[in-house]
Motif scaffolding. Structure first.
Motif, PDB file in Angstrom:
ATOM      1  N   PHE A 287     -66.653 -17.350 -37.624  1.00 57.06           N
ATOM      2  CA  PHE A 287     -66.837 -18.774 -37.857  1.00 57.06           C
ATOM      3  C   PHE A 287     -65.497 -19.510 -37.894  1.00 57.06           C
ATOM      4  CE2 PHE A 287     -66.902 -22.184 -41.093  1.00 57.06           C
ATOM      5  CZ  PHE A 287     -67.798 -23.065 -40.499  1.00 57.06           C
ATOM      6  N   SER A 288     -64.525 -18.919 -38.593  1.00 55.68           N
ATOM      7  CA  SER A 288     -63.215 -19.536 -38.740  1.00 55.68           C
ATOM      8  C   SER A 288     -62.484 -19.636 -37.402  1.00 55.68           C
ATOM      9  CB  SER A 288     -62.371 -18.728 -39.737  1.00 55.68           C
ATOM     10  OG  SER A 288     -61.118 -19.332 -39.937  1.00 55.68           O
ATOM     11  N   LEU A 289     -62.522 -18.550 -36.613  1.00 57.39           N
ATOM     12  CA  LEU A 289     -61.841 -18.551 -35.318  1.00 57.39           C
ATOM     13  C   LEU A 289     -62.531 -19.474 -34.322  1.00 57.39           C
ATOM     14  CD1 LEU A 289     -60.875 -14.789 -34.936  1.00 57.39           C
ATOM     15  CD2 LEU A 289     -59.351 -16.730 -35.332  1.00 57.39           C
ATOM     16  N   GLU A 290     -63.844 -19.592 -34.414  1.00 56.02           N
ATOM     17  CA  GLU A 290     -64.561 -20.526 -33.543  1.00 56.02           C
ATOM     18  C   GLU A 290     -64.125 -21.952 -33.837  1.00 56.02           C
ATOM     19  OE1 GLU A 290     -68.733 -19.936 -33.951  1.00 56.02           O
ATOM     20  OE2 GLU A 290     -68.769 -18.150 -32.661  1.00 56.02           O
ATOM     21  N   ASN A 291     -63.977 -22.276 -35.130  1.00 55.20           N
ATOM     22  CA  ASN A 291     -63.508 -23.612 -35.518  1.00 55.20           C
ATOM     23  C   ASN A 291     -62.102 -23.866 -34.997  1.00 55.20           C
ATOM     24  OD1 ASN A 291     -65.759 -24.573 -36.768  1.00 55.20           O
ATOM     25  ND2 ASN A 291     -65.075 -24.167 -38.851  1.00 55.20           N
ATOM     26  N   LEU A 292     -61.233 -22.861 -35.122  1.00 50.67           N
ATOM     27  CA  LEU A 292     -59.869 -22.996 -34.642  1.00 50.67           C
ATOM     28  C   LEU A 292     -59.869 -23.191 -33.132  1.00 50.67           C
ATOM     29  CD1 LEU A 292     -56.844 -22.956 -35.223  1.00 50.67           C
ATOM     30  CD2 LEU A 292     -56.895 -20.473 -34.994  1.00 50.67           C
ATOM     31  N   GLY A 293     -60.742 -22.455 -32.425  1.00 47.55           N
ATOM     32  CA  GLY A 293     -60.834 -22.587 -30.977  1.00 47.55           C
ATOM     33  C   GLY A 293     -61.268 -23.973 -30.558  1.00 47.55           C
ATOM     34  N   LYS A 294     -62.198 -24.572 -31.315  1.00 45.65           N
ATOM     35  CA  LYS A 294     -62.679 -25.912 -30.996  1.00 45.65           C
ATOM     36  C   LYS A 294     -61.580 -26.959 -31.184  1.00 45.65           C
ATOM     37  CE  LYS A 294     -67.470 -24.906 -32.299  1.00 45.65           C
ATOM     38  NZ  LYS A 294     -68.529 -25.136 -33.311  1.00 45.65           N
ATOM     39  N   GLU A 295     -60.664 -26.694 -32.118  1.00 50.33           N
ATOM     40  CA  GLU A 295     -59.629 -27.673 -32.438  1.00 50.33           C
ATOM     41  C   GLU A 295     -58.288 -27.371 -31.776  1.00 50.33           C
ATOM     42  OE1 GLU A 295     -59.162 -28.726 -36.484  1.00 50.33           O
ATOM     43  OE2 GLU A 295     -61.297 -28.683 -36.942  1.00 50.33           O
ATOM     44  N   GLN A 296     -58.224 -26.297 -30.963  1.00 49.58           N
ATOM     45  CA  GLN A 296     -56.926 -25.906 -30.430  1.00 49.58           C
ATOM     46  C   GLN A 296     -56.335 -26.952 -29.490  1.00 49.58           C
ATOM     47  OE1 GLN A 296     -57.024 -22.325 -28.103  1.00 49.58           O
ATOM     48  NE2 GLN A 296     -58.984 -22.798 -27.153  1.00 49.58           N
ATOM     49  N   GLU A 297     -57.184 -27.652 -28.712  1.00 51.02           N
ATOM     50  CA  GLU A 297     -56.658 -28.678 -27.819  1.00 51.02           C
ATOM     51  C   GLU A 297     -56.056 -29.822 -28.613  1.00 51.02           C
ATOM     52  OE1 GLU A 297     -56.198 -28.451 -24.671  1.00 51.02           O
ATOM     53  OE2 GLU A 297     -57.114 -26.465 -24.653  1.00 51.02           O
ATOM     54  N   LYS A 298     -56.710 -30.198 -29.714  1.00 50.24           N
ATOM     55  CA  LYS A 298     -56.177 -31.259 -30.560  1.00 50.24           C
ATOM     56  C   LYS A 298     -54.871 -30.819 -31.201  1.00 50.24           C
ATOM     57  CE  LYS A 298     -58.292 -32.214 -34.436  1.00 50.24           C
ATOM     58  NZ  LYS A 298     -59.335 -32.708 -35.371  1.00 50.24           N
ATOM     59  N   LEU A 299     -54.801 -29.552 -31.615  1.00 45.30           N
ATOM     60  CA  LEU A 299     -53.577 -29.039 -32.223  1.00 45.30           C
ATOM     61  C   LEU A 299     -52.435 -29.003 -31.201  1.00 45.30           C
ATOM     62  CD1 LEU A 299     -55.049 -26.120 -34.354  1.00 45.30           C
ATOM     63  CD2 LEU A 299     -54.073 -28.248 -35.209  1.00 45.30           C
ATOM     64  N   ARG A 300     -52.768 -28.602 -29.971  1.00 46.92           N
ATOM     65  CA  ARG A 300     -51.736 -28.591 -28.922  1.00 46.92           C
ATOM     66  C   ARG A 300     -51.185 -29.996 -28.691  1.00 46.92           C
ATOM     67  NH1 ARG A 300     -55.231 -24.936 -25.739  1.00 46.92           N
ATOM     68  NH2 ARG A 300     -54.417 -22.826 -25.932  1.00 46.92           N
ATOM     69  N   ALA A 301     -52.083 -30.985 -28.645  1.00 47.95           N
ATOM     70  CA  ALA A 301     -51.660 -32.375 -28.425  1.00 47.95           C
ATOM     71  C   ALA A 301     -50.769 -32.851 -29.562  1.00 47.95           C
ATOM     72  CB  ALA A 301     -52.895 -33.273 -28.305  1.00 47.95           C
ATOM     73  N   GLN A 302     -51.109 -32.476 -30.778  1.00 45.41           N
ATOM     74  CA  GLN A 302     -50.301 -32.870 -31.934  1.00 45.41           C
ATOM     75  C   GLN A 302     -48.921 -32.226 -31.879  1.00 45.41           C
ATOM     76  OE1 GLN A 302     -52.740 -31.747 -35.243  1.00 45.41           O
ATOM     77  NE2 GLN A 302     -53.881 -33.677 -35.276  1.00 45.41           N
ATOM     78  N   MET A 303     -48.868 -30.973 -31.435  1.00 49.61           N
ATOM     79  CA  MET A 303     -47.586 -30.279 -31.351  1.00 49.61           C
ATOM     80  C   MET A 303     -46.695 -30.893 -30.272  1.00 49.61           C
ATOM     81  SD  MET A 303     -48.648 -26.267 -31.919  1.00 49.61           S
ATOM     82  CE  MET A 303     -46.950 -25.714 -32.022  1.00 49.61           C
ATOM     83  N   LEU A 304     -47.302 -31.294 -29.160  1.00 47.47           N
ATOM     84  CA  LEU A 304     -46.528 -31.927 -28.095  1.00 47.47           C
ATOM     85  C   LEU A 304     -46.024 -33.292 -28.533  1.00 47.47           C
ATOM     86  CD1 LEU A 304     -48.680 -31.032 -24.946  1.00 47.47           C
ATOM     87  CD2 LEU A 304     -46.410 -30.152 -25.528  1.00 47.47           C
ATOM     88  N   GLU A 305     -46.883 -34.013 -29.250  1.00 48.46           N
ATOM     89  CA  GLU A 305     -46.524 -35.359 -29.694  1.00 48.46           C
ATOM     90  C   GLU A 305     -45.463 -35.330 -30.779  1.00 48.46           C
ATOM     91  OE1 GLU A 305     -48.697 -39.262 -31.707  1.00 48.46           O
ATOM     92  OE2 GLU A 305     -49.891 -37.570 -30.972  1.00 48.46           O
ATOM     93  N   ALA A 306     -45.553 -34.322 -31.653  1.00 52.03           N
ATOM     94  CA  ALA A 306     -44.634 -34.261 -32.792  1.00 52.03           C
ATOM     95  C   ALA A 306     -43.673 -33.089 -32.664  1.00 52.03           C
ATOM     96  CB  ALA A 306     -45.423 -34.172 -34.090  1.00 52.03           C
ATOM     97  N   TRP A 307     -43.303 -32.730 -31.434  1.00 56.34           N
ATOM     98  CA  TRP A 307     -42.400 -31.588 -31.247  1.00 56.34           C
ATOM     99  C   TRP A 307     -41.077 -31.836 -31.976  1.00 56.34           C
ATOM    100  CZ3 TRP A 307     -43.560 -26.948 -29.699  1.00 56.34           C
ATOM    101  CH2 TRP A 307     -42.526 -26.041 -29.427  1.00 56.34           C
ATOM    102  N   GLY A 308     -40.687 -30.909 -32.765  1.00 53.68           N
ATOM    103  CA  GLY A 308     -39.467 -31.061 -33.540  1.00 53.68           C
ATOM    104  C   GLY A 308     -39.769 -31.514 -34.955  1.00 53.68           C
ATOM    105  N   GLY A 309     -41.007 -31.987 -35.178  1.00 54.60           N
ATOM    106  CA  GLY A 309     -41.420 -32.394 -36.510  1.00 54.60           C
ATOM    107  C   GLY A 309     -42.330 -31.358 -37.120  1.00 54.60           C
ATOM    108  N   GLY A 310     -42.767 -31.598 -38.332  1.00 52.22           N
ATOM    109  CA  GLY A 310     -43.592 -30.618 -39.008  1.00 52.22           C
ATOM    110  C   GLY A 310     -45.060 -30.985 -39.079  1.00 52.22           C
ATOM    111  N   ASP A 311     -45.437 -32.149 -38.467  1.00 46.36           N
ATOM    112  CA  ASP A 311     -46.812 -32.628 -38.596  1.00 46.36           C
ATOM    113  C   ASP A 311     -47.824 -31.660 -37.994  1.00 46.36           C
ATOM    114  OD1 ASP A 311     -45.969 -36.155 -38.103  1.00 46.36           O
ATOM    115  OD2 ASP A 311     -45.814 -34.822 -39.843  1.00 46.36           O
ATOM    116  N   ALA A 312     -47.513 -31.148 -36.801  1.00 44.07           N
ATOM    117  CA  ALA A 312     -48.465 -30.256 -36.140  1.00 44.07           C
ATOM    118  C   ALA A 312     -48.679 -28.981 -36.953  1.00 44.07           C
ATOM    119  CB  ALA A 312     -47.971 -29.909 -34.740  1.00 44.07           C
ATOM    120  N   PHE A 313     -47.581 -28.430 -37.454  1.00 47.59           N
ATOM    121  CA  PHE A 313     -47.696 -27.194 -38.230  1.00 47.59           C
ATOM    122  C   PHE A 313     -48.405 -27.451 -39.556  1.00 47.59           C
ATOM    123  CE2 PHE A 313     -44.107 -26.458 -35.408  1.00 47.59           C
ATOM    124  CZ  PHE A 313     -44.485 -25.264 -34.819  1.00 47.59           C
ATOM    125  N   LYS A 314     -48.151 -28.640 -40.118  1.00 50.87           N
ATOM    126  CA  LYS A 314     -48.838 -28.995 -41.361  1.00 50.87           C
ATOM    127  C   LYS A 314     -50.335 -29.097 -41.119  1.00 50.87           C
ATOM    128  CE  LYS A 314     -48.832 -32.298 -45.179  1.00 50.87           C
ATOM    129  NZ  LYS A 314     -50.303 -32.387 -45.233  1.00 50.87           N
TER     130      LYS A 314
END
Length: 202
Positions: A103-130
């Protein structure tokens, strides 16, 4: 009927021979664990069977792929996670762990595209990792609540319904309020289920 004949339609059948060679029956070629890893990453569903017995050995082969990836230095699984996972083997909560992890990994899989976008947008910052940490924290909170639902005595501080409180011996002839304790337990379970549903809907 052998397990191989019961394979889901559309799944690629891989046969493993005694010499440890893996044979892709759909392409009529021998493949490696790296090839199977690539198939997993591309979303290709496959099942692995022992060529001699027809036994489904998909789980052990997938585990071997993870082992090989970890040996390459791709340390995806934290040490504390591995230790906790080992502790669950033989534990009373063991039956609930696979469902939670899936269940947990399925949720992470559904949100991975959003997480990737956040990491690209905030590269160098801590928002994506947070964001990733917050997501993991939500999953762990949900897991803890689920464990309490399935282990209500722990949620009540280890108290067993009907048992006398520490330092307060049960009075002779008293039922220990077992009926009240049972109702309290039911109320506790209902409250926990409601809280779990609330967490799951977030």
């Amino acid at each position: 009927m052998s397990e191989e004949k019961a394979a889901p339609q559309g799944a690629v059948v891989i046969k493993k021979y005694a010499n440890r060679r893996l044979y892709n029956t759909s392409t009529s070629t021998y493949v490696t664990l790296d090839d199977l890893s690539t198939m997993v990453k591309s979303g290709t569903d496959f099942l692995v069977y022992d060529a001699k017995t027809g036994e489904d050995i998909t789980r052990s082969v997938l585990t071997q792929i993870i082992f090989e990836e970890e040996n390459k230095g791709t340390n995806l699984l934290p040490i504390n996670f591995l230790r906790q996972l080992i502790r669950f083997y033989g534990d009373s909560m063991q039956a609930f762990v696979p469902g939670f992890l899936e269940f947990s990994l399925e949720n992470l899989g559904k949100e991975q595209e959003k997480l990737r976008a956040q990491m690209l947008e905030a590269w160098g910052g801590g928002d994506a990792f947070k964001s990733m940490q917050d997501h993991a924290q939500r999953n762990m909170t949900m897991f803890s609540e689920a464990m309490k639902v399935f282990n209500p005595f722990a949620a009540m501080g280890g108290a067993v319904p009907g048992a006398p409180a520490p330092g307060k011996p049960q009075q002779p002839g008293s039922a220990g309020g077992s009926r009240d304790d049972l109702q309290a337990l039911k109320d506790q379970l209902a409250a926990m289920q409601q809280k779990l549903d609330t967490l799951a809907s977030k």
